[in-house]
Scaffold this motif. Structure first.
Motif, PDB file in Angstrom:
ATOM      1  N   GLU A  11     111.125 104.412  -7.321  1.00  0.00           N
ATOM      2  CA  GLU A  11     110.399 103.487  -8.189  1.00  0.00           C
ATOM      3  C   GLU A  11     109.105 103.008  -7.536  1.00  0.00           C
ATOM      4  N   ALA A  12     109.167 102.690  -6.253  1.00  0.00           N
ATOM      5  CA  ALA A  12     107.971 102.230  -5.534  1.00  0.00           C
ATOM      6  C   ALA A  12     106.920 103.340  -5.463  1.00  0.00           C
ATOM      7  N   THR A  13     107.369 104.548  -5.157  1.00  0.00           N
ATOM      8  CA  THR A  13     106.446 105.684  -5.081  1.00  0.00           C
ATOM      9  C   THR A  13     105.865 105.990  -6.458  1.00  0.00           C
ATOM     10  N   LEU A  15     105.478 103.844  -8.962  1.00  0.00           N
ATOM     11  CA  LEU A  15     104.509 102.793  -9.301  1.00  0.00           C
ATOM     12  C   LEU A  15     103.187 103.009  -8.574  1.00  0.00           C
ATOM     13  N   ALA A  16     103.255 103.430  -7.324  1.00  0.00           N
ATOM     14  CA  ALA A  16     102.027 103.706  -6.566  1.00  0.00           C
ATOM     15  C   ALA A  16     101.266 104.879  -7.190  1.00  0.00           C
ATOM     16  N   ALA A  17     101.994 105.908  -7.617  1.00  0.00           N
ATOM     17  CA  ALA A  17     101.353 107.064  -8.254  1.00  0.00           C
ATOM     18  C   ALA A  17     100.708 106.660  -9.570  1.00  0.00           C
ATOM     19  N   VAL A  18     101.378 105.801 -10.333  1.00  0.00           N
ATOM     20  CA  VAL A  18     100.835 105.336 -11.606  1.00  0.00           C
ATOM     21  C   VAL A  18      99.561 104.537 -11.370  1.00  0.00           C
ATOM     22  N   ARG A  19      99.620 103.621 -10.431  1.00  0.00           N
ATOM     23  CA  ARG A  19      98.455 102.765 -10.141  1.00  0.00           C
ATOM     24  C   ARG A  19      97.251 103.573  -9.671  1.00  0.00           C
ATOM     25  N   SER A  20      97.507 104.616  -8.892  1.00  0.00           N
ATOM     26  CA  SER A  20      96.406 105.411  -8.355  1.00  0.00           C
ATOM     27  C   SER A  20      96.002 106.565  -9.279  1.00  0.00           C
ATOM     28  N   GLY A  21      96.791 106.796 -10.335  1.00  0.00           N
ATOM     29  CA  GLY A  21      96.496 107.908 -11.235  1.00  0.00           C
ATOM     30  C   GLY A  21      96.764 109.261 -10.604  1.00  0.00           C
ATOM     31  N   ASP A  22      97.647 109.300  -9.633  1.00  0.00           N
ATOM     32  CA  ASP A  22      97.974 110.517  -8.896  1.00  0.00           C
ATOM     33  C   ASP A  22      98.930 111.394  -9.716  1.00  0.00           C
ATOM     34  N   PHE A  26     103.052 111.940  -9.439  1.00  0.00           N
ATOM     35  CA  PHE A  26     103.824 111.649 -10.652  1.00  0.00           C
ATOM     36  C   PHE A  26     104.722 112.835 -10.991  1.00  0.00           C
ATOM     37  N   ALA A  27     104.150 114.031 -11.003  1.00  0.00           N
ATOM     38  CA  ALA A  27     104.903 115.243 -11.334  1.00  0.00           C
ATOM     39  C   ALA A  27     105.997 115.517 -10.306  1.00  0.00           C
ATOM     40  N   LEU A  28     105.691 115.339  -9.046  1.00  0.00           N
ATOM     41  CA  LEU A  28     106.666 115.581  -7.981  1.00  0.00           C
ATOM     42  C   LEU A  28     107.875 114.650  -8.113  1.00  0.00           C
ATOM     43  N   ILE A  29     107.621 113.392  -8.389  1.00  0.00           N
ATOM     44  CA  ILE A  29     108.701 112.406  -8.502  1.00  0.00           C
ATOM     45  C   ILE A  29     109.547 112.662  -9.754  1.00  0.00           C
ATOM     46  N   THR A  30     108.910 112.896 -10.870  1.00  0.00           N
ATOM     47  CA  THR A  30     109.653 113.057 -12.124  1.00  0.00           C
ATOM     48  C   THR A  30     110.336 114.418 -12.213  1.00  0.00           C
ATOM     49  N   GLU A  31     109.772 115.420 -11.581  1.00  0.00           N
ATOM     50  CA  GLU A  31     110.314 116.783 -11.660  1.00  0.00           C
ATOM     51  C   GLU A  31     111.737 116.869 -11.123  1.00  0.00           C
TER      52      GLU A  31
END
Length: 188
Positions: A11-13, A15-22, A26-31
């Motif tokens: 969740e922390a990672t 949120l950080a990806a969302v905030r930075s638009g990375d 995002f894909a790595l975490i959700t995949e």
């Protein structure tokens, strides 16, 4: 409802990806949730290709709604909520997705869109594979397809995934009482 646990690493990672638009992060975490979400969609839809489409739709919706994730619930819960709603939306648009009850004269209970789930797509962990295999066997899938979509979603979240009523209610945007009632009707 919120999970009563501290913010996890995912969740922390996330949120950080969302905030930075990375998008890559995002894909790595959700995949890592793809396989279990695909199995969930298959249980809801009984069709492998549709399950693949709805899994992809889940990731698209997650990307489009990424700003709405605040970390109050687990990332997995949030993704399941999106996947369940994507499947329910799909079923709402498809009138051919309700099997004809056998009680009607001259009607069978054929599920024309039914496809078996490929064994090669089952989890690699033997214990998880046994559980997945039991809950995606064709007899189970056919039986579940006779339930109305919301009852089907409640049944899968509660009895197959083992979610508490409050978590299922939150995911489906229902009250705990309506989830409990839907589960009782589904079990019958």
């Amino acid at each position: 409802m919120t999970d009563t646990r501290p913010l996890g690493a995912d969740e922390a990672t996330f949120l950080a990806a969302v905030r930075s638009g990375d998008t890559a992060r995002f894909a790595l975490i959700t995949e890592r949730y793809r396989r279990e979400l695909q199995v969930h969609c298959y249980r809801m839809l009984a069709n492998y290709e549709d399950a693949q489409d709805m899994t992809q739709e889940t990731f698209l919706r997650a990307w489009n709604k990424r700003e709405s994730f605040k970390g109050h619930a687990a990332l997995r819960t949030w993704l399941y909520r999106i996947a369940t709603n994507a499947c329910l939306d799909f079923l709402d648009k498809r009138n051919d997705r309700t099997p004809v009850p056998a009680e009607l004269p001259g009607a069978g209970s054929e599920v024309r869109y039914l496809q078996p789930y490929p064994d090669r797509m089952l989890p690699e962990d033997p214990q998880e594979s046994v559980v997945a295999r039991e809950t995606i066997e064709l007899a189970f899938i056919v039986a579940v397809q006779h339930l109305p979509p919301r009852q089907r979603a409640v049944f899968i979240l509660r009895d197959v995934l083992g979610w508490p009523a409050s978590k299922a209610a939150d995911a489906l945007e229902l009250t705990v009482a309506s989830v409990t009632s839907a589960l009782q009707r589904a079990r019958v």
